[in-house]
Design an enzyme around this catalytic site. Structure first.
Site, PDB file in Angstrom:
ATOM      1  N   HIS A 194      27.777   5.270  -4.701  1.00 45.36           N
ATOM      2  CA  HIS A 194      28.223   4.026  -5.074  1.00 45.36           C
ATOM      3  C   HIS A 194      28.820   3.403  -3.910  1.00 45.36           C
ATOM      4  CE1 HIS A 194      28.599   5.026  -9.504  1.00 45.36           C
ATOM      5  NE2 HIS A 194      27.235   4.693  -9.382  1.00 45.36           N
ATOM      6  N   GLU A 437      14.055   1.532 -19.897  1.00 45.53           N
ATOM      7  CA  GLU A 437      14.762   2.550 -19.154  1.00 45.53           C
ATOM      8  C   GLU A 437      14.888   3.943 -19.634  1.00 45.53           C
ATOM      9  OE1 GLU A 437      18.574   0.579 -18.561  1.00 45.53           O
ATOM     10  OE2 GLU A 437      18.844  -0.464 -20.425  1.00 45.53           O
ATOM     11  N   ASP A 461      18.453   3.224 -14.613  1.00 44.88           N
ATOM     12  CA  ASP A 461      18.728   3.964 -15.573  1.00 44.88           C
ATOM     13  C   ASP A 461      17.170   4.932 -15.629  1.00 44.88           C
ATOM     14  OD1 ASP A 461      21.162   4.296 -16.845  1.00 44.88           O
ATOM     15  OD2 ASP A 461      20.849   2.260 -17.380  1.00 44.88           O
ATOM     16  N   CYS A 508      14.434  -4.945 -12.827  1.00 46.33           N
ATOM     17  CA  CYS A 508      15.507  -5.721 -12.213  1.00 46.33           C
ATOM     18  C   CYS A 508      16.586  -4.438 -11.988  1.00 46.33           C
ATOM     19  CB  CYS A 508      16.432  -6.035 -13.524  1.00 46.33           C
ATOM     20  SG  CYS A 508      16.466  -5.093 -15.069  1.00 46.33           S
TER      21      CYS A 508
END
Ligand code: PEP
Ligand code: MG
Length: 592
Positions: A194, A437, A461, A508
């Site tokens: 992250h 997802e 995901d 996305c």
């Protein structure tokens, strides 16, 4: 003496600055008891440090965008709640007033006591809160130290510094970036972490895996962080500095060139129009999306509204947020995603089922919304009302099977009837789509298409579920790779099924905004991308260099790859990029 330390590029760019090593254990705490006459003054210092910590968290929240913002905001919320916890605050005051502890010693004692309490809990979720308690109290201790120690005050000013650390938490990085930090060198860490994603979105150059950084670099050493070549140069020479200046000039020219693309159409080299949408949550995102010529909002994550709220946001509050977004986009389409909360996210509304063993596989997204039809209907009413102000589409997260879409459609129908009875204006049409997802939804996408007006693929995901690799686990970077053949075949299946059904399919996840994946997505037949608005110009620029017909003609070949290494080599061949990429496939840099 000049020394070169090789590392892996996590975020492209270069920076020249003074080294600052992170040594969190540097704080020494005064444990002598307080005299009676010192108490009030020390209480004031403590309160000021608490207020500084609260302010830092507020500022931090304002700086983040996109997926990462949601994730970082979760613990910002948890930390903010802790900083306002009456019991904790009273306990600290009592320790200073009655126990004659100095504030630093009181904070450390409380931190150790609370973390022992959490550590002893049976519930794994509550046990994991120990980290939050430690992080938040450390933040207050650090604020306190900065007030009292000139050395720490100096440390607080990051202007001109390059941080050298083993690894760094995303929240710390966001905060430091706001205080003038120039770049980060991690001795360990992964390009998928992250922090690395955040560095890319903040435009901070970053190296990870620079093994000897902590032993070979010292505080205040001059360091040239070269996240273009993948190395840290300690004590750079005049020649290194000339190289850096040449890079700076080039970056400036490139930034200006990209700025000119803001109002240009988005076309491939062979003239095919491609739509670029923005993933937008804040007013700043909407402004950037419009300034960069986005075709609309492809993903508005409504959970922000719920996460920053104590209790549930009312219908009117939601309506105003959605309406402002729709009006802000000035007639361009806006895709509002219904609530995507899950047990992995702190929610002030208290909806989430706690203590699930596998929250990522638990009651999240539409599964949670359907459990609370009253809460969901409030959101649906707010969306319907906002959809009178401009074109809106509704996106449903974590769909697995058609009955979920059928249930959502029914709730929309009921809400329409209700609003009609109340004489409230309604939009004529409101397209409803599913996020793809969950692997089952992707494999059986044709069944879902019967109940969807459009699809949007959530690759963040989808990749984690297809590859059984937690999207946040740095140890799995060899597996969590969007070029995995199984993943590519699934993406291709979803995109082509959508095309056959004549329904729009957008994508996305993070890879939509990463120029290293633009060619791949064209090969797979994608023509709607939705990304962080800061990436729009780079992707538009990349698309103009790519020949879609040529790329499409290699789809069958690419989908035959057996390994992600093979897929990567094929892609390089197809795009004529034989030299390979410099550094990480995700390291796109940020030229904002
Ligand atoms: C995704 O999963 O790819 C996605 C866009 O949704 P989020 O990152 O919000 O889970
Ligand atoms: Mg998702």
């Amino acid at each position: 003496m000049r020394q070169i330390l090789p590392g892996t590029i996590a975020a492209h760019g270069m920076a020249l600055g003074r080294a600052r090593l992170v040594q969190p254990s540097r704080y020494s705490v005064d444990t002598r008891p307080l005299g009676d006459d010192e108490i009030e003054q020390e209480i004031e210092l403590l309160h000021r440090a608490l207020e500084t910590a609260r302010r830092e968290l507020r500022e931090l929240r304002g700086k983040l965008h996109g997926t990462l913002a949601r994730e970082v905001n979760e613990f910002i919320d948890a930390h903010s709640l802790l900083l306002d916890d009456e019991e904790l605050l009273r306990g600290l005051d009592d320790m200073v007033r009655i126990g004659h502890y100095r504030p630093g010693a009181a904070l450390i004692k409380q931190r150790d006591r609370l973390s022992a309490v959490f550590e002893a809990m049976d519930d794994p979720y509550l046990r994991s809160r120990k980290e939050d308690v430690e992080q938040v109290i450390n933040r207050v201790i650090s604020a306190l130290q900065r007030q009292t120690s000139p050395e720490e005050r100096k440390l607080a000013a990051r202007v001109g510094e390059i941080l050298i650390a083993d690894s760094i938490a995303p929240a710390e990085m966001a905060q430091l970036a706001g205080s003038g930090l120039l770049g980060v060198i991690g001795s360990s860490g992964s390009v998928y972490s992250h922090s690395a994603i955040l560095a890319r979105s903040l435009g901070l150059p970053m190296l990870v895996g620079t093994r000897d950084a902590l032993s070979e670099i010292h505080d205040d050493d001059l360091v040239l962080l070269d996240a273009e070549r993948g190395e840290a140069v300690v004590h750079p020479t005049a020649q290194d500095l000339a190289h850096y200046r040449a890079w700076q000039r080039g970056a400036l020219i490139e930034g200006r060139r990209l700025a000119k693309l803001a109002n240009a159409p988005t076309r491939t080299r062979d003239g095919i129009e491609i739509s670029l949408y923005a993933n937008a949550e804040t007013a700043a995102d909407v402004a950037t999306a419009r300034a960069r010529g986005a075709d609309g909002v492809g993903l508005y994550r409504t959970e922000f509204l719920f996460l920053k709220h104590k209790g549930l946001p009312s219908e009117d509050e939601q309506f105003i947020a959605y309406r402002d977004l729709v009006m802000g986009m000035g007639g361009l389409p806006v895709t509002i995603r219904t609530l995507d909360l899950g047990a992995d996210k702190a929610d002030a509304a208290g909806l989430v089922v706690r203590g699930e063993d596998n929250p990522a596989l638990g009651v999240r997204g539409v599964r949670l919304s359907l459990r609370y039809p009253a809460v969901f209907s409030t959101q649906i009413r707010a969306i319907l009302r906002a959809a009178c102000y401009g074109p809106v589409r509704v996106l449903v997260p974590m769909v697995t099977q058609p009955d979920e879409m059928i249930a959502v459609r029914t709730l929309f129908k009921l809400a329409r009837q209700e609003l009609e009875r109340e004489n409230i204006d309604l939009p004529e049409i409101l397209p409803l789509g599913a996020m793809i997802e969950v692997p089952a939804a992707a494999i059986n996408v044709r069944a879902l298409l019967a109940y969807c007006d459009f699809l949007s693929i959530g690759t963040n995901d989808l990749a984690q579920y297809v590859l059984a690799a937690d999207r946040g686990n740095d140890a799995l970077e060899n597996i969590y790779n969007p070029l995995q053949p199984a993943f590519l075949r699934l993406l291709s299946h979803v995109i082509s099924s959508g095309r056959r059904a004549r329904k729009p399919v957008s994508l996305c996840g993070e890879i939509a905004g990463d120029v290293n994946f633009t060619a791949l997505l064209l090969v797979l037949g994608l023509n709607e991308f939705s990304m962080h608005p800061g990436q729009i110009l780079q992707v538009r620029d990349r698309l103009a260099t790519l020949d879609r017909a040529h790329l499409r003609s290699h789809a069958t070949q690419l989908l035959r790859a057996f390994t992600h290494e093979e897929a990567e080599a094929m892609l390089a061949e197809i795009t004529g990029n034989h030299g390979g990429r410099s550094g990480s496939i995700l390291g796109t840099g940020n030229l904002e």
